[in-house]
Write a protein that holds these residues in place. Sequence first.
Motif, PDB file in Angstrom:
ATOM      1  N   PRO A 177       0.792  -1.228   0.000  1.00 28.28           N
ATOM      2  CA  PRO A 177       0.000   0.000   0.000  1.00 28.28           C
ATOM      3  C   PRO A 177       0.827   1.283   0.000  1.00 28.28           C
ATOM      4  O   PRO A 177       0.465   2.251  -0.680  1.00 28.28           O
ATOM      5  CB  PRO A 177      -0.821  -0.110   1.296  1.00 28.28           C
ATOM      6  N   PHE A 178       1.922   1.326   0.761  1.00 29.28           N
ATOM      7  CA  PHE A 178       2.703   2.560   0.843  1.00 29.28           C
ATOM      8  C   PHE A 178       3.319   2.932  -0.509  1.00 29.28           C
ATOM      9  O   PHE A 178       3.411   4.114  -0.856  1.00 29.28           O
ATOM     10  CB  PHE A 178       3.806   2.429   1.901  1.00 29.28           C
ATOM     11  N   SER A 179       3.751   1.932  -1.278  1.00 31.74           N
ATOM     12  CA  SER A 179       4.332   2.225  -2.584  1.00 31.74           C
ATOM     13  C   SER A 179       3.268   2.748  -3.550  1.00 31.74           C
ATOM     14  O   SER A 179       3.519   3.642  -4.355  1.00 31.74           O
ATOM     15  CB  SER A 179       5.013   0.989  -3.171  1.00 31.74           C
ATOM     16  N   LEU A 180       2.060   2.194  -3.461  1.00 32.84           N
ATOM     17  CA  LEU A 180       0.960   2.668  -4.298  1.00 32.84           C
ATOM     18  C   LEU A 180       0.542   4.078  -3.904  1.00 32.84           C
ATOM     19  O   LEU A 180       0.286   4.936  -4.765  1.00 32.84           O
ATOM     20  CB  LEU A 180      -0.230   1.706  -4.170  1.00 32.84           C
ATOM     21  N   GLU A 181       0.494   4.321  -2.604  1.00 34.23           N
ATOM     22  CA  GLU A 181       0.151   5.663  -2.134  1.00 34.23           C
ATOM     23  C   GLU A 181       1.185   6.684  -2.613  1.00 34.23           C
ATOM     24  O   GLU A 181       0.830   7.781  -3.074  1.00 34.23           O
ATOM     25  CB  GLU A 181       0.072   5.676  -0.612  1.00 34.23           C
ATOM     26  N   ASN A 182       2.457   6.332  -2.519  1.00 29.85           N
ATOM     27  CA  ASN A 182       3.519   7.233  -2.948  1.00 29.85           C
ATOM     28  C   ASN A 182       3.411   7.538  -4.439  1.00 29.85           C
ATOM     29  O   ASN A 182       3.568   8.682  -4.878  1.00 29.85           O
ATOM     30  CB  ASN A 182       4.881   6.612  -2.640  1.00 29.85           C
ATOM     31  N   PHE A 183       3.122   6.503  -5.238  1.00 36.20           N
ATOM     32  CA  PHE A 183       2.947   6.690  -6.675  1.00 36.20           C
ATOM     33  C   PHE A 183       1.795   7.642  -6.969  1.00 36.20           C
ATOM     34  O   PHE A 183       1.935   8.604  -7.739  1.00 36.20           O
ATOM     35  CB  PHE A 183       2.700   5.344  -7.354  1.00 36.20           C
ATOM     36  N   ILE A 184       0.646   7.396  -6.340  1.00 37.22           N
ATOM     37  CA  ILE A 184      -0.538   8.239  -6.589  1.00 37.22           C
ATOM     38  C   ILE A 184      -0.272   9.677  -6.168  1.00 37.22           C
ATOM     39  O   ILE A 184      -0.633  10.630  -6.871  1.00 37.22           O
ATOM     40  CB  ILE A 184      -1.769   7.650  -5.862  1.00 37.22           C
ATOM     41  N   ASN A 185       0.388   9.870  -5.022  1.00 37.94           N
ATOM     42  CA  ASN A 185       0.725  11.231  -4.572  1.00 37.94           C
ATOM     43  C   ASN A 185       1.619  11.943  -5.580  1.00 37.94           C
ATOM     44  O   ASN A 185       1.394  13.121  -5.901  1.00 37.94           O
ATOM     45  CB  ASN A 185       1.441  11.174  -3.218  1.00 37.94           C
ATOM     46  N   ARG A 186       2.645  11.244  -6.067  1.00 35.76           N
ATOM     47  CA  ARG A 186       3.553  11.845  -7.040  1.00 35.76           C
ATOM     48  C   ARG A 186       2.799  12.283  -8.295  1.00 35.76           C
ATOM     49  O   ARG A 186       3.030  13.361  -8.842  1.00 35.76           O
ATOM     50  CB  ARG A 186       4.650  10.858  -7.433  1.00 35.76           C
ATOM     51  N   VAL A 187       1.884  11.439  -8.748  1.00 32.89           N
ATOM     52  CA  VAL A 187       1.134  11.737  -9.970  1.00 32.89           C
ATOM     53  C   VAL A 187       0.226  12.948  -9.772  1.00 32.89           C
ATOM     54  O   VAL A 187       0.244  13.895 -10.562  1.00 32.89           O
ATOM     55  CB  VAL A 187       0.315  10.514 -10.415  1.00 32.89           C
ATOM     56  N   VAL A 188      -0.569  12.908  -8.718  1.00 39.42           N
ATOM     57  CA  VAL A 188      -1.542  13.974  -8.486  1.00 39.42           C
ATOM     58  C   VAL A 188      -0.851  15.303  -8.209  1.00 39.42           C
ATOM     59  O   VAL A 188      -1.294  16.362  -8.676  1.00 39.42           O
ATOM     60  CB  VAL A 188      -2.494  13.586  -7.335  1.00 39.42           C
ATOM     61  N   GLU A 189       0.255  15.272  -7.463  1.00 37.50           N
ATOM     62  CA  GLU A 189       0.986  16.504  -7.145  1.00 37.50           C
ATOM     63  C   GLU A 189       1.963  16.902  -8.254  1.00 37.50           C
ATOM     64  O   GLU A 189       2.621  17.939  -8.149  1.00 37.50           O
ATOM     65  CB  GLU A 189       1.748  16.324  -5.832  1.00 37.50           C
ATOM     66  N   GLN A 190       2.065  16.067  -9.309  1.00 37.23           N
ATOM     67  CA  GLN A 190       3.013  16.307 -10.403  1.00 37.23           C
ATOM     68  C   GLN A 190       4.424  16.521  -9.851  1.00 37.23           C
ATOM     69  O   GLN A 190       5.136  17.471 -10.215  1.00 37.23           O
ATOM     70  CB  GLN A 190       2.564  17.523 -11.230  1.00 37.23           C
ATOM     71  N   ASN A 191       4.797  15.627  -8.962  1.00 33.45           N
ATOM     72  CA  ASN A 191       6.098  15.677  -8.299  1.00 33.45           C
ATOM     73  C   ASN A 191       7.104  14.890  -9.146  1.00 33.45           C
ATOM     74  O   ASN A 191       7.259  13.679  -8.989  1.00 33.45           O
ATOM     75  CB  ASN A 191       5.974  15.079  -6.894  1.00 33.45           C
ATOM     76  N   PHE A 192       7.789  15.587 -10.034  1.00 36.57           N
ATOM     77  CA  PHE A 192       8.666  14.930 -10.995  1.00 36.57           C
ATOM     78  C   PHE A 192      10.020  14.562 -10.375  1.00 36.57           C
ATOM     79  O   PHE A 192      10.473  15.160  -9.412  1.00 36.57           O
ATOM     80  CB  PHE A 192       8.867  15.820 -12.219  1.00 36.57           C
ATOM     81  N   PHE A 193      10.658  13.554 -10.985  1.00 35.74           N
ATOM     82  CA  PHE A 193      11.943  13.045 -10.513  1.00 35.74           C
ATOM     83  C   PHE A 193      13.103  13.898 -11.028  1.00 35.74           C
ATOM     84  O   PHE A 193      13.063  14.418 -12.149  1.00 35.74           O
ATOM     85  CB  PHE A 193      12.152  11.603 -10.987  1.00 35.74           C
ATOM     86  N   THR A 194      14.123  14.006 -10.196  1.00 34.02           N
ATOM     87  CA  THR A 194      15.382  14.631 -10.603  1.00 34.02           C
ATOM     88  C   THR A 194      16.509  13.642 -10.282  1.00 34.02           C
ATOM     89  O   THR A 194      16.262  12.561  -9.722  1.00 34.02           O
ATOM     90  CB  THR A 194      15.615  15.959  -9.854  1.00 34.02           C
ATOM     91  N   GLU A 195      17.735  13.998 -10.598  1.00 32.17           N
ATOM     92  CA  GLU A 195      18.860  13.081 -10.397  1.00 32.17           C
ATOM     93  C   GLU A 195      19.026  12.636  -8.949  1.00 32.17           C
ATOM     94  O   GLU A 195      19.491  11.525  -8.681  1.00 32.17           O
ATOM     95  CB  GLU A 195      20.154  13.732 -10.906  1.00 32.17           C
ATOM     96  N   LYS A 196      18.654  13.488  -8.014  1.00 26.80           N
ATOM     97  CA  LYS A 196      18.805  13.125  -6.594  1.00 26.80           C
ATOM     98  C   LYS A 196      17.857  12.003  -6.176  1.00 26.80           C
ATOM     99  O   LYS A 196      18.025  11.391  -5.126  1.00 26.80           O
ATOM    100  CB  LYS A 196      18.597  14.342  -5.704  1.00 26.80           C
ATOM    101  N   ASP A 197      16.855  11.724  -7.028  1.00 26.78           N
ATOM    102  CA  ASP A 197      15.858  10.712  -6.693  1.00 26.78           C
ATOM    103  C   ASP A 197      16.196   9.327  -7.239  1.00 26.78           C
ATOM    104  O   ASP A 197      15.436   8.379  -7.017  1.00 26.78           O
ATOM    105  CB  ASP A 197      14.484  11.118  -7.248  1.00 26.78           C
ATOM    106  N   ILE A 198      17.299   9.202  -7.969  1.00 24.65           N
ATOM    107  CA  ILE A 198      17.685   7.896  -8.509  1.00 24.65           C
ATOM    108  C   ILE A 198      19.094   7.536  -8.028  1.00 24.65           C
ATOM    109  O   ILE A 198      19.824   8.387  -7.533  1.00 24.65           O
ATOM    110  CB  ILE A 198      17.600   7.873 -10.050  1.00 24.65           C
ATOM    111  N   PHE A 199      19.474   6.272  -8.185  1.00 21.85           N
ATOM    112  CA  PHE A 199      20.779   5.826  -7.699  1.00 21.85           C
ATOM    113  C   PHE A 199      21.337   4.758  -8.636  1.00 21.85           C
ATOM    114  O   PHE A 199      20.607   4.117  -9.405  1.00 21.85           O
ATOM    115  CB  PHE A 199      20.667   5.288  -6.272  1.00 21.85           C
ATOM    116  N   HIS A 200      22.654   4.543  -8.553  1.00 16.82           N
ATOM    117  CA  HIS A 200      23.351   3.591  -9.426  1.00 16.82           C
ATOM    118  C   HIS A 200      23.696   2.332  -8.632  1.00 16.82           C
ATOM    119  O   HIS A 200      24.220   2.395  -7.533  1.00 16.82           O
ATOM    120  CB  HIS A 200      24.622   4.232  -9.985  1.00 16.82           C
TER     121      HIS A 200
END
Length: 316
Positions: free
Chosen positions: A55-78
Amino acid sequence: MQLQTEIKLKDGEPKINYGSHLFVLGSCFSEHIGDRLSASQLRVLQNPFGILFHPFSLENFINRVVEQNFFTEKDIFHHNGLWHSFDAHSKMSHQNPDVVLEKLNEAIKSSFEFINKSSHVLITLGTAFIYRHIEKGEYVANCHKIPQKNFDKELISSTQIQQSLWRMIKCLKSINPEINLIFTVSPVRHQKEGFVENNRSKAQLISAIHHIVEKEESSYFPSYEIMMDELRDYRFYKSDMLHPNETAIAYIWEKFTATWMTADTLKIMEKVDKLQRNLKHKAFNPDSEAHQSFLQKVEKQKKELKKRFPHFKFLL
């Protein structure tokens, strides 16, 4: 003599038809349902971030979409030669970080547009076990094969799941008040957690969902119960004895369509299925008169369906 217990299903409302837009999210079982909806030529957007189990991962996804919270380089990792996001499935990973960011942010954009016109959201919950990255202090959707020592595992409570589901509903309805939610629990058993632990996990999910359904205008489809009670036999499982096989998936799919589709939609689905089978037909003698006549009939079927439903797309 009755040799099977049967789950009594409530009719789903509002019904799904070929004007509906269906947003399908959740665990791997949601992919089976989503694939069949797409094959039936219904308008579907399925798991834009890939499979999300808890549920938490789904909630996070929905929040990102609705708030249009886009990813930047700090949000990904190698890790292991690829760039990843802890918020998404590995299908979004890539050797090039720019590609990862583009895929993630395009998924946010397309999901926002689709939610705005969605009639139904089908959410399949897989597990109540979640993993928190110790260093970041954040719950993750996918561990991306990073060593277990970097995470704390937690079984979240029914109350925590309820609160998460309430937030999802509120978030979705903030941009589409007319949206209808259908919850289900995946019948896939998570052996890696242990069988007793898997049952505890499913129980928390089921309890939380029913608390929501009783108080909110949302619905529950009993995929899990159909598998456990109607298909109570290992012949309905794959060789790993954990995942439903094609027979089981087809059975649950038939129950879902009978419950949620309009009568007219079911008739059209039959025509679409017949056409799809005809398109895959391999001729013994492609140049024969009989086969040419068959091709003409298939083309006529295709044109008739496309005329009524211009959004239909047939690969052949």
